[in-house]
Scaffold this motif. Structure first.
Motif, mmCIF file in Angstrom:
data_model
loop_
_atom_site.group_PDB
_atom_site.id
_atom_site.type_symbol
_atom_site.label_atom_id
_atom_site.label_comp_id
_atom_site.label_asym_id
_atom_site.label_seq_id
_atom_site.Cartn_x
_atom_site.Cartn_y
_atom_site.Cartn_z
ATOM 1 N N ARG A 192 0.768 -1.078 -0.123
ATOM 2 C CA ARG A 192 -0.190 0.237 0.144
ATOM 3 C C ARG A 192 0.654 1.261 0.024
ATOM 4 O O ARG A 192 1.959 1.168 0.295
ATOM 5 C CB ARG A 192 -0.879 -0.021 1.345
ATOM 6 N N SER A 193 0.178 2.412 -0.554
ATOM 7 C CA SER A 193 1.046 3.752 -0.477
ATOM 8 C C SER A 193 0.889 4.076 0.961
ATOM 9 O O SER A 193 0.327 3.857 1.781
ATOM 10 C CB SER A 193 0.201 4.629 -1.341
ATOM 11 N N SER A 194 1.984 5.151 1.201
ATOM 12 C CA SER A 194 2.002 5.754 2.465
ATOM 13 C C SER A 194 0.900 6.634 2.864
ATOM 14 O O SER A 194 0.581 6.704 3.816
ATOM 15 C CB SER A 194 3.369 6.637 2.261
ATOM 16 N N ASP A 195 0.098 7.237 1.753
ATOM 17 C CA ASP A 195 -0.927 7.848 1.818
ATOM 18 C C ASP A 195 -2.281 6.752 1.573
ATOM 19 O O ASP A 195 -2.679 6.656 0.571
ATOM 20 C CB ASP A 195 -0.898 8.792 0.795
ATOM 21 N N TRP A 196 -2.761 6.357 2.699
ATOM 22 C CA TRP A 196 -3.919 5.303 2.503
ATOM 23 C C TRP A 196 -4.808 6.062 2.093
ATOM 24 O O TRP A 196 -5.518 5.146 1.373
ATOM 25 C CB TRP A 196 -3.955 4.715 3.920
ATOM 26 N N ASP A 248 -4.325 5.529 -1.674
ATOM 27 C CA ASP A 248 -3.747 4.424 -2.102
ATOM 28 C C ASP A 248 -4.459 3.697 -3.309
ATOM 29 O O ASP A 248 -5.631 3.363 -3.335
ATOM 30 C CB ASP A 248 -3.769 3.032 -0.819
ATOM 31 N N ASP A 272 -13.248 -0.668 2.448
ATOM 32 C CA ASP A 272 -12.356 -0.997 3.346
ATOM 33 C C ASP A 272 -12.056 -2.426 3.358
ATOM 34 O O ASP A 272 -12.807 -3.310 3.179
ATOM 35 C CB ASP A 272 -13.476 -0.861 4.852
ATOM 36 N N TYR A 302 -4.707 -9.024 1.435
ATOM 37 C CA TYR A 302 -3.524 -8.518 1.835
ATOM 38 C C TYR A 302 -3.103 -9.250 2.950
ATOM 39 O O TYR A 302 -4.035 -9.725 3.594
ATOM 40 C CB TYR A 302 -3.882 -7.054 2.084
ATOM 41 N N THR A 319 0.319 -4.430 4.772
ATOM 42 C CA THR A 319 0.063 -3.658 3.592
ATOM 43 C C THR A 319 0.551 -4.428 2.331
ATOM 44 O O THR A 319 0.309 -3.616 1.380
ATOM 45 C CB THR A 319 1.149 -2.724 3.689
#
Length: 379
Positions: free
Chosen positions: A142-146, A149, A315, A353, A356
């Motif tokens: 996942r990206s640092s910015d969820w 993401d 989610d 997943y 992350t």
């Protein structure tokens, strides 16, 4: 490295290309022409591959001082994305055309051509992180910015494809930071709105668009128990979870709204019922693929704990997954949810997943609700 920067015409891909240049790579920009009739694609903030997007991509490359090309992938797009979208709806499923575009066009046709031309990797503006395990094999995270993401839509990528991917926006804190960086670099797309929706349905009327391409036959709208409530104009234009457009003319006995629970192409029936029956317990997916090395339990056919996501902005939900063999001998990904999930439709993509890390994905073949199946068996 020699990098091919996929330029959508948006701010993310422009900044990604700029970062690749800053890193010292030899960068070439390319924009994909996905329609031979650009007027059939959405424009403005609702598009992602229009003529104006091509012009924005060209201006970004001019600013960065890198070569720019337009590659015509319109035939592949029609066959692998548009035709697939129609076929899936005709089969009573709800496809995700953006997932198919990533799988078949942006990270298959594009990447194959790039490698054939001697490029080491394709850089995109997706918000995701690419790491390596102890053996040097790629892992997608996942990206640092969820909040932004995009690892979900990249879940279709294979290990070989990940070996030729570059995601320069892997460490961004937010989309606001990307826009600020674009403005600081003098990129005209800094304030360009994000794209969304289905690019090849210009007016957003998915039902009307499908009715022009699928032979619709009237059929029955029924309860899970088989009671006929009304008639529809074509089952293929409905989707699980839909509430509007049923036109039943009379409410449920409890006065609560009804929702589409299932599409039955063989009998041309649309099954409707109370909202609670939209909650499903078990998901089964076909066309299984792994984003890197599968976990040992998956290879051994043993259960393993995951989080599963079925929508790009949905989610992640805790679940237990396992790989099983289907009736056709092909692998199936079976996911037992720890708590029911609402409104999941066959044809959607489920991505699993571990923390992350993206493990893999499958196209939903069935979404089972124990209560719904009990009611249906009463028919």
């Amino acid at each position: 490295m020699k990098i091919l920067a996929a330029m959508s015409g948006g701010v993310d891909s422009a900044v990604a290309a700029a970062r690749a240049v800053d890193a010292g790579h030899e960068v070439v920009g390319v924009h994909l022409a996905l329609s031979r009739m650009p007027g059939t694609l959405r424009t403005g903030s609702r598009g992602c591959c229009t003529i104006e997007d091509s012009q924005d991509a060209w201006r970004a490359c001019e600013r960065l001082g890198i070569p720019f090309y337009v590659w015509d992938f319109s035939e592949r797009f029609k066959e692998d994305v548009v035709d697939d979208f129609v076929a899936e709806y005709a089969a009573g499923r709800t496809p995700n055309p953006c997932m198919r575009c990533n799988e078949k066009i942006k990270f298959a046709a594009l990447l194959d051509k790039a490698v054939a031309l001697g490029f080491d990797a394709v850089a995109t503006g997706h918000y995701a992180r690419l790491t390596r395990d102890a053996d040097g094999r790629p892992e997608l995270h996942r990206s640092s910015d969820w909040a932004k993401d995009q690892s979900y839509v990249l879940g279709v990528l294979t290990e070989e494809q990940l070996n030729h991917c570059l995601f320069p926006l892997d460490d961004v804190e937010s989309k606001a930071h990307v826009r600020a960086e674009a403005e600081a670099r003098g990129l005209a797309v800094a304030k360009k709105p994000d794209s969304y929706d289905i690019c090849f349905i210009p007016d957003g009327d998915t039902r009307g668009w499908l009715e022009e391409r699928i032979e619709m036959e009237p059929g029955a709208i029924v309860t899970p128990e088989g009671e006929r409530l009304g008639e529809h104009r074509g089952a293929q234009a409905f989707t699980v979870g839909q509430r509007k457009g049923l036109a039943l003319g009379r409410p449920a006995p409890d006065g609560k709204p009804r929702f589409v629970l299932e599409i039955r192409p063989k009998t041309n029936e649309v099954v409707v019922g109370p909202e609670r029956l939209l909650a499903v317990d078990t998901l089964t997916g076909r066309r299984v693929s792994w984003a890197g090395r599968p976990v040992p339990e998956a290879e051994a056919g043993l259960p393993f704990e995951v989080h599963v996501q079925v929508r790009a902005h949905g989610d992640p939900e805790p679940a237990t997954a396992r790989v099983a063999e289907g009736d056709d001998g092909a692998a199936r990904l079976v996911v037992d949810l720890h708590k029911p999930m609402r409104g999941v439709a066959p044809g959607q993509t489920m991505v699993i997943y571990s923390g992350t890390r993206v493990l893999g994905q499958a196209t939903l073949e069935s979404a089972r609700s124990a209560e719904f199946e009990t009611a249906a068996r009463a028919d």
